[in-house]
Enzyme design. Structure first.
Site, short mmCIF file in Angstrom:
data_model
loop_
_atom_site.label_atom_id
_atom_site.label_comp_id
_atom_site.label_asym_id
_atom_site.label_seq_id
_atom_site.Cartn_x
_atom_site.Cartn_y
_atom_site.Cartn_z
N HIS A 157 0.83 -1.21 0.00
CA HIS A 157 0.00 0.00 0.00
C HIS A 157 0.87 1.26 0.00
O HIS A 157 0.43 2.31 0.47
CB HIS A 157 -0.95 0.05 1.21
CG HIS A 157 -1.64 -1.25 1.49
ND1 HIS A 157 -2.88 -1.56 1.01
CD2 HIS A 157 -1.24 -2.36 2.19
CE1 HIS A 157 -3.23 -2.76 1.41
NE2 HIS A 157 -2.24 -3.28 2.12
N SER A 278 15.44 21.76 -15.65
CA SER A 278 14.25 22.59 -15.87
C SER A 278 14.71 23.92 -16.43
O SER A 278 15.78 24.42 -16.08
CB SER A 278 13.54 22.80 -14.53
OG SER A 278 12.77 23.98 -14.58
N LYS A 284 16.49 21.47 -10.51
CA LYS A 284 15.75 20.27 -10.91
C LYS A 284 16.55 19.33 -11.79
O LYS A 284 17.33 19.73 -12.63
CB LYS A 284 14.47 20.67 -11.67
CG LYS A 284 13.49 21.43 -10.83
CD LYS A 284 12.40 20.62 -10.16
CE LYS A 284 11.60 19.69 -10.99
NZ LYS A 284 10.32 20.25 -11.38
N ASN A 286 15.01 16.21 -13.79
CA ASN A 286 13.76 15.48 -14.02
C ASN A 286 14.00 14.12 -14.68
O ASN A 286 14.77 14.03 -15.64
CB ASN A 286 12.83 16.31 -14.91
CG ASN A 286 12.48 17.64 -14.25
OD1 ASN A 286 12.32 17.71 -13.04
ND2 ASN A 286 12.38 18.68 -15.06
N GLU A 291 9.70 8.77 -17.09
CA GLU A 291 8.31 9.21 -17.30
C GLU A 291 7.82 8.78 -18.68
O GLU A 291 6.66 8.38 -18.85
CB GLU A 291 8.23 10.73 -17.16
CG GLU A 291 8.50 11.23 -15.75
CD GLU A 291 8.70 12.73 -15.71
OE1 GLU A 291 9.85 13.18 -15.64
OE2 GLU A 291 7.70 13.46 -15.78
#
Ligand code: ARG
Length: 465
Positions: A157, A278, A284, A286, A291
């Site tokens: 969970h 970024s 950042k 990323n 993704e």
């Protein structure tokens, strides 16, 4: 000019629209190798069975080689007027050889031709994918071997459950990709029957030798029913379903990479090779590649369900609807292959942070089960009672904002007076993971053995490049 509202693009009227909707050359030109290989096998068989003269077959073979070379060298101009790869190749062959080229299409149809070409293409893709999956397994197994003893939180969970090791987590995916490989391999075995010679749908009156063409193209045997041969695309569906399932596995790993890279977790870091900065926030990094792997899994699944929709409800045998099989399949397989390449690269590239993983592993009372197991093992309590006692110990720790190993023996004895000093030996995340030696469990010894076993097996296969 056609309809004023939407006809602008189709200035030339219905003829141009028909050409545009009917053509497949813009996307099936990538089947030229398979198309020419199929034609050569067919031509050799026509000569061997004396359906055409050997001297004509010889000319056709040379002509086909020339067409192949022209396409390879970029000297071939594909024409939409000629609709598809089959007619483009045949038309050029006729330009080169004259009317003798027309003998090639004896006892054949574009229906068995396209089924053959497409099957050869999908079969090759399965082989390529198998190599890529093996490469990914190798990257995972190597990471697992190196981090076999790096303790991290195991979740259910997404709540901290019990300590596991980073290596164990990597090996979970090795198993998933092993099953994926076996799905592709099953699909390959089932698809490996040659449709060539089914002709349009009914077979042919010429004395063809389908065993011969099947063998020449690396098929195990010819397909047994001519209607089935030209009208099913289940081999593509099966391959895309295997890619969809494997895509789900890739997407879950990608999701974990995204989460693990985030500031709240910081379990791993990725180098510049698989991240982007970024344009506005200089701090950042990323995880774009992860993704996109996650997103492309949706794209692959969409291609699968798209082709399912195309095929459902089609009467036997061939219908032009089936021309829509190719773009979906090409797109799915291209993207799936890219997902695999990116994932292998990321697994190789990622650096787990041992300290951070260990620190996180200790949070959330992750060794509570170890207390319960100790109560069962040492005090002989039934597990249900032990579970209850442990619950009270956790509540005590939680109330004092302490971790389990920070409680004193006195405090523990307030809950259960038979508890001894020995309980502290099971409270560390290391001892917890080390104790899980059951087959398939997370103990570092197990994980190392599994990882090394897989590395050996994969090396022996010799698949990864
Ligand atoms: N381009 C067609 C396809 O991809 C080839 C088969 C055409 N057959 C026909 N009977 N029109 O499906």
């Amino acid at each position: 000019m056609s309809n004023k509202m939407w006809g602008g693009r189709f200035g030339a009227g219905p003829g141009a629209i028909m050409k545009q909707i009917n053509q497949s050359i813009s996307f099936d030109q990538r089947l030229y190798q398979q198309d020419i290989a199929g034609s050569k096998a067919h031509c050799a068989m026509l000569a061997a069975t004396k359906i055409i003269l050997q001297q004509d077959a010889d000319k056709i073979m040379v002509g086909l080689d020339q067409v192949f070379a022209e396409i390879e060298d970029g000297n071939f101009s594909f024409s939409e007027d000629l609709e598809d790869i089959h007619m483009n190749v045949e038309s050029r062959l006729t330009e080169i050889l004259g009317s003798v080229a027309g003998r090639l299409h004896t006892a054949r149809s574009r229906n068995d031709q396209v089924a053959t070409d497409f099957k050869l293409y999908v079969r090759e893709a399965c082989d390529h994918i198998d190599g890529q999956l093996a490469e990914l397994q190798m990257a995972l197994a190597k990471k697992a071997e190196r981090y076999a003893d790096a303790v991290m939180p195991g979740f259910t969970h997404l709540q901290t459950a019990q300590p596991v090791t980073f290596g164990h987590h990597m090996m979970a995916y090795v198993e998933m990709f092993a099953r994926d490989r076996s799905r592709f391999s099953d699909a390959r075995t089932r698809m490996n029957e040659s449709p060539l010679g089914a002709a349009a749908l009914a077979g042919t009156s010429f004395p063809i030798d389908r065993e011969m063409t099947a063998k020449a193209l690396g098929f195990d045997r010819p397909t047994a029913n001519s209607l089935d041969s030209v009208s099913d695309r289940d081999f593509a569906l099966e391959t895309l379903s295997a890619a969809t399932i494997s895509g789900v596995h890739l997407s879950r790993l990608a999701e974990e990479i995204v989460v693990w890279c985030s500031a709240g977790f910081k379990f791993i870091s990725l180098s510049d090779a698989y991240t982007t900065g970024s344009s506005i926030m200089p701090q950042k990094r990323n995880p774009d590649a992860a993704e996109l792997v996650r997103a492309k899994a949706g794209r692959v699944a969409a291609s699968f369900s798209g082709l399912v929709m195309v095929m459902k409800g089609l009467p036997l045998a061939y219908s032009k609807d089936m021309q829509e099989d190719k773009e979906a399949t090409f797109d799915a397989l291209d993207n799936f292959s890219l997902m695999l390449a990116a994932m292998s690269g990321m697994v190789d590239d990622m650096t787990p942070d041992r300290d951070r993983l260990e620190q996180a592993a200790g949070q959330g009372f992750s060794t509570a089960t170890d207390i319960a197991d100790w109560l069962v093992r040492v005090l002989g309590m039934p597990f249900r009672d032990a579970h209850h006692v442990t619950g009270s110990i956790v509540a005590l720790a939680e109330g004092q904002d302490k971790m389990l190993h920070e409680l004193s023996l006195d405090e523990m004895q307030q809950v259960e007076k038979q508890i001894t000093e020995d309980i502290f030996t099971v409270l560390s995340v290391q001892s917890s993971s080390q104790s899980r030696t059951s087959y398939g469990g997370t103990s570092p010894t197990n994980v190392k053995k599994m990882a090394q076993g897989w590395i050996k097996r994969l090396e022996k296969e010799g698949k990864p490049v």
